[in-house]
Design a protein around this motif. Structure first.
Motif, mmCIF file in Angstrom:
data_model
loop_
_atom_site.group_PDB
_atom_site.id
_atom_site.type_symbol
_atom_site.label_atom_id
_atom_site.label_comp_id
_atom_site.label_asym_id
_atom_site.label_seq_id
_atom_site.Cartn_x
_atom_site.Cartn_y
_atom_site.Cartn_z
ATOM 1 N N ALA A 37 0.845 -1.206 0.000
ATOM 2 C CA ALA A 37 0.000 0.000 0.000
ATOM 3 C C ALA A 37 0.880 1.257 0.000
ATOM 4 C CB ALA A 37 -0.931 -0.010 1.204
ATOM 5 N N LEU A 38 1.954 1.226 0.759
ATOM 6 C CA LEU A 38 2.876 2.359 0.785
ATOM 7 C C LEU A 38 3.486 2.570 -0.600
ATOM 8 C CD1 LEU A 38 4.421 4.553 2.339
ATOM 9 C CD2 LEU A 38 6.047 2.791 3.040
ATOM 10 N N LEU A 39 3.848 1.512 -1.270
ATOM 11 C CA LEU A 39 4.401 1.618 -2.622
ATOM 12 C C LEU A 39 3.359 2.155 -3.610
ATOM 13 C CD1 LEU A 39 6.411 -1.710 -2.793
ATOM 14 C CD2 LEU A 39 7.372 0.606 -2.884
ATOM 15 N N ARG A 40 2.111 1.739 -3.467
ATOM 16 C CA ARG A 40 1.052 2.221 -4.358
ATOM 17 C C ARG A 40 0.836 3.720 -4.238
ATOM 18 N NH1 ARG A 40 -1.688 -2.643 -3.299
ATOM 19 N NH2 ARG A 40 -2.763 -1.687 -1.565
ATOM 20 N N ARG A 41 1.012 4.228 -3.029
ATOM 21 C CA ARG A 41 0.844 5.667 -2.819
ATOM 22 C C ARG A 41 1.966 6.457 -3.487
ATOM 23 N NH1 ARG A 41 -1.158 3.849 2.006
ATOM 24 N NH2 ARG A 41 0.725 4.090 3.213
ATOM 25 N N GLY A 42 3.011 5.738 -3.887
ATOM 26 C CA GLY A 42 4.093 6.403 -4.602
ATOM 27 C C GLY A 42 5.055 7.099 -3.663
ATOM 28 N N VAL A 43 5.618 8.151 -4.136
ATOM 29 C CA VAL A 43 6.679 8.835 -3.411
ATOM 30 C C VAL A 43 6.157 9.962 -2.527
ATOM 31 C CG1 VAL A 43 8.507 8.186 -4.998
ATOM 32 C CG2 VAL A 43 7.198 10.260 -5.419
ATOM 33 N N SER A 44 4.879 9.911 -2.174
ATOM 34 C CA SER A 44 4.389 10.901 -1.227
ATOM 35 C C SER A 44 5.036 10.617 0.122
ATOM 36 C CB SER A 44 2.864 10.835 -1.107
ATOM 37 O OG SER A 44 2.467 9.593 -0.616
ATOM 38 N N THR A 45 5.669 11.607 0.691
ATOM 39 C CA THR A 45 6.422 11.428 1.925
ATOM 40 C C THR A 45 5.994 12.455 2.961
ATOM 41 O OG1 THR A 45 8.163 12.870 1.095
ATOM 42 C CG2 THR A 45 8.443 10.504 0.725
ATOM 43 N N THR A 46 6.434 12.249 4.182
ATOM 44 C CA THR A 46 6.142 13.202 5.244
ATOM 45 C C THR A 46 7.114 14.356 5.164
ATOM 46 O OG1 THR A 46 7.570 12.037 6.778
ATOM 47 C CG2 THR A 46 5.252 11.411 6.774
ATOM 48 N N GLY A 47 6.731 15.442 5.742
ATOM 49 C CA GLY A 47 7.572 16.655 5.692
ATOM 50 C C GLY A 47 8.550 16.775 6.741
#
Length: 177
Positions: free
Chosen positions: A167-177
């Motif tokens: 699921a983390l991979l599906r969300r792509g490269v969205s990361t925390t700030g």
């Protein structure tokens, strides 16, 4: 406590090594006693003379395999970081995608192995139960507990963690700030 090739272990890491050792010892003893029960009765003498060395060997192999897994994941601290990223569902912004994607992908790829453990464990439980008249009740109970533990570990830890990684991979490269 620094461990060669693994890094510094905290209390949780030391407990994980202890757990791996205990599990390896139990697996080895049950397996050897199962094999021996075809030729001899499972007596205290057999358990002590064969079981203790087997337990020591099983514990050693399990600890070595756990350390090897941590080294393959970039060390204990990296392994914990990846576990935390998966649990949080996010990767810190300072971690480059080229670094975190292969680490998270490796965790996602473990789902197949988890399902394999579930299927094999269920089959082995059924096989053990069907052969209960050929072995002592203690051997049968120990085997069923061993296979049940493997199934539960895979179903409650390996598979959900792999799915969370996917699921983390599906969300792509969205990361925390």
């Amino acid at each position: 406590m620094p461990v060669n090739g693994v890094g510094v272990l905290d209390e949780a890491g030391r407990l994980r090594l202890l757990g791996a050792g205990v599990t390896g010892a139990a697996f080895a003893v049950v397996l050897v006693m199962l094999v021996l029960s075809s030729w001899t009765e499972a007596t205290t003498t057999v358990l002590v003379s064969v079981g203790i060395p087997t337990a020591a060997l099983g514990a050693t192999i399990a600890v070595v395999l756990q350390r090897r897994a941590w080294r393959a994941e970039g060390g204990y601290e990296q392994s914990i970081a990846v576990r935390d990223w998966i649990a949080d569902g996010q990767v810190p912004a300072h971690v480059p995608a080229a670094h975190w994607i292969p680490l998270v992908q490796a965790q996602a790829d473990r789902e197949g192995a988890g399902w394999g453990k579930v299927v094999l464990g269920v089959l082995w439980i059924a096989m053990t139960w069907s052969m209960r008249d050929q072995h002592d009740a203690l051997i049968t109970a120990m085997l069923i507990l061993l296979w049940s533990g493997m199934v539960l570990w895979a179903a409650l830890w390996v598979i959900p963690r792999a799915r969370a990684a996917r699921a983390l991979l599906r969300r792509g490269v969205s990361t925390t700030g």
